[in-house]
Design a protein around this motif. Structure first.
Motif, PDB file in Angstrom:
ATOM      1  N   GLU A   1      45.649  47.718  47.909  1.00 49.45           N
ATOM      2  CA  GLU A   1      44.595  47.857  46.935  1.00 49.45           C
ATOM      3  C   GLU A   1      43.831  48.979  47.263  1.00 49.45           C
TER       4      GLU A   1
ATOM      5  N   THR B   1      49.137  41.887  41.909  1.00 44.06           N
ATOM      6  CA  THR B   1      49.295  42.973  42.535  1.00 44.06           C
ATOM      7  C   THR B   1      49.693  42.915  43.926  1.00 44.06           C
TER       8      THR B   1
ATOM      9  N   SER C   1      44.301  37.046  43.480  1.00 48.35           N
ATOM     10  CA  SER C   1      45.543  36.552  44.264  1.00 48.35           C
ATOM     11  C   SER C   1      45.207  34.980  44.290  1.00 48.35           C
TER      12      SER C   1
END
Ligand SMILES: Nc1nc2c(ncn2[C@@H]2O[C@H](COP(=O)(O)OP(=O)(O)O)[C@@H](O)[C@H]2O)c(=O)[nH]1
Ligand SMILES: [Mg+2]
Length: 439
Positions: free
Chosen positions: A273, A268, A227
């Motif tokens: 996660e 994502t 990210s």
């Protein structure tokens, strides 16, 4: 279906207010209608000349006149330049409607240009792309399509196939007079046509990347910095559009221009996660993003190195791979293995190497110089090539020469669908419905 006999009107400039707007009136009665809304309308208007006067009794401006065959649409047309306020534009359009015109549908001006033989379908697509271009390369590419480069290549193949077809038909009909078909000569022509189709098809992937973007999925273990890398790339790239993640989405997409290439970065974010990245859910989800991507950027923590979990994830990936060693700021003196790109997402270091990689991968040099085939063209080119191949086989098989001709007819028909010569009405409608109003 749209009626060609109507005279149509629409603004061809963007939604105002702006200093100037242009309203186009096109069709058989364009000049007669213009004579009712524009004063003083000249007794004998001259094509390509601009006249100054009062439009719709409210606003003064210019009327640019085109005679049939010479304007964009190929029909008689008048383009009124008026003040670019909503009210000014509307009063011109309304006056034309009252005088007998109807509102143009999306893409209808270009559609008429196509039907009047001013442009073919590929050139129409070039016009649409020029309007929609978001990057410099897209604009260059649109110009290449518009100026007929691809159309000429397709036509050249059609002409070669027609020559073979003529020879085949002559030998079928008049074999006694002209003897047997020269199979070797025909085969040389057909192999050459097939090679040309192959090289056109080879431009499909760079073409798709240029238009829809290079899709890059960021994959790697949790906390590798995926990210952070996405944010850093968005920071250095020229932003194109930012997609807001929907609630049903388990990933986000950001489109950004890197090295001149529109890139869709897929991350994502928002997803829980998994603790163990190789657990079933994690792998299944990763596979889904990977499937939609051209490239997987595999991000790992350079200070931790690659381990068994990485190896397991990497085994799942069947896409072009770009290995990215992140957090190199934590490991001074780190030397990335061959082919890996070393970056620090946190300090925005090494990102230019990613841009350069994208530029090289997507053949963007090609896009500046060569017309690239589009998604719509690809299946027709493929089927044309298959038909040429079947003709080649028939040429040397013990089957009647009529069968050679069958393949050639099919190939010529498929290629005609690309330029519009043998396109059916539905297909043409679909293409023009992509256009905006006023084009
Ligand atoms: N020192 C350092 N930390 C980083 C770097 N990139 C990311 N991080 C940190 O690593 C953690 C995980 O980053 P994140 O981008 O959320 O990783 P993701 O789980 O792969 O998306 C965060 O605390 C980041 O600040 C980097 O280049 N250097
Ligand atoms: Mg993340």
């Amino acid at each position: 279906m749209r009626r060609l006999s109507d005279t149509i009107v629409a603004p061809i400039t963007g939604a105002g207010p702006a200093p100037v707007a242009v309203v186009r009136l096109s069709g058989a009665s364009a000049w007669e209608i213009a004579a009712q809304v524009f004063t003083p309308w000249p007794d004998r208007p001259v094509s390509h000349r601009a006249y100054y006067g009062l439009i719709a009794q409210r606003d003064e401006g210019l009327a640019l006149v085109f005679e049939g065959g010479r304007g964009f649409t190929g029909e008689p047309a008048v383009e009124f330049s008026v003040h670019g306020s909503l009210a000014a534009v509307r009063s011109v359009v309304d006056a034309c409607l009252e005088a007998g015109a109807r509102s143009a549908e999306p893409g209808e001006f270009t559609y008429r240009a196509f039907l009047n033989g001013k442009i073919d379908l590929i050139e129409a697509e070039g016009i649409r792309d020029a309007i929609e271009a978001k990057t410099e390369l897209q604009l260059l590419q649109a110009k290449l399509l518009r100026s007929g480069g691809l159309s000429a290549q397709v036509r050249e193949i059609v002409v070669a196939l027609q020559k073979v077809l003529a020879a085949v038909e002559a030998s079928v009909d008049f074999s006694e007079e002209i003897g047997d078909l020269d199979r070797d000569a025909a085969a040389i022509r057909l192999r050459d046509a097939s090679a040309k189709l192959d090289s056109l098809l080879a431009t499909a992937r760079p073409g798709r990347i240029l238009r829809q973007g290079l899709r890059i999925a960021l994959v790697g273990r949790p906390n590798a910095g995926k990210s952070s890398l996405l944010n850093a790339l968005v920071g250095i790239g020229r932003s194109i559009v930012t997609e807001v993640p929907g609630t049903t989405r388990d990933y986000i997409e950001e489109t950004v221009e890197l090295g001149g290439v529109p890139c869709v970065l897929i991350d994502t974010a928002g997803l829980r996660e998994p603790n163990d990245p190789v657990e079933a859910e994690g792998v299944a989800l990763t596979r889904r993003w990977v499937e939609s991507a051209d490239v997987v950027a595999y991000v790992y923590d350079a200070s931790a190195g690659l381990n068994e979990d990485d190896a397991e994830l990497l085994r799942q990936i069947d896409r072009e791979l770009l290995m990215i060693a992140n957090k190199t700021d934590l490991r001074p003196g780190f030397r990335a293995p061959d082919g890996h790109i070393a970056v620090s997402a946190k300090f925005a270091l090494g990102l230019e190497a990613i841009s350069r990689w994208c530029e090289a991968f997507s053949d963007s040099d090609l896009a500046a110089t060569t017309p690239l085939v589009q998604g719509r063209h690809e299946p027709h080119l493929r089927r044309a090539n298959e038909a040429v191949q079947s003709s080649l086989e028939a040429l040397f098989a013990s089957v009647p020469d009529d069968l050679v001709a069958v393949g050639l007819f099919a190939a010529i028909d498929e290629l005609g669908r690309i330029t519009g010569e043998s396109a059916d009405e539905d297909m043409v409608d679909r293409i023009f419905s992509d256009f905006c109003i006023g084009k």
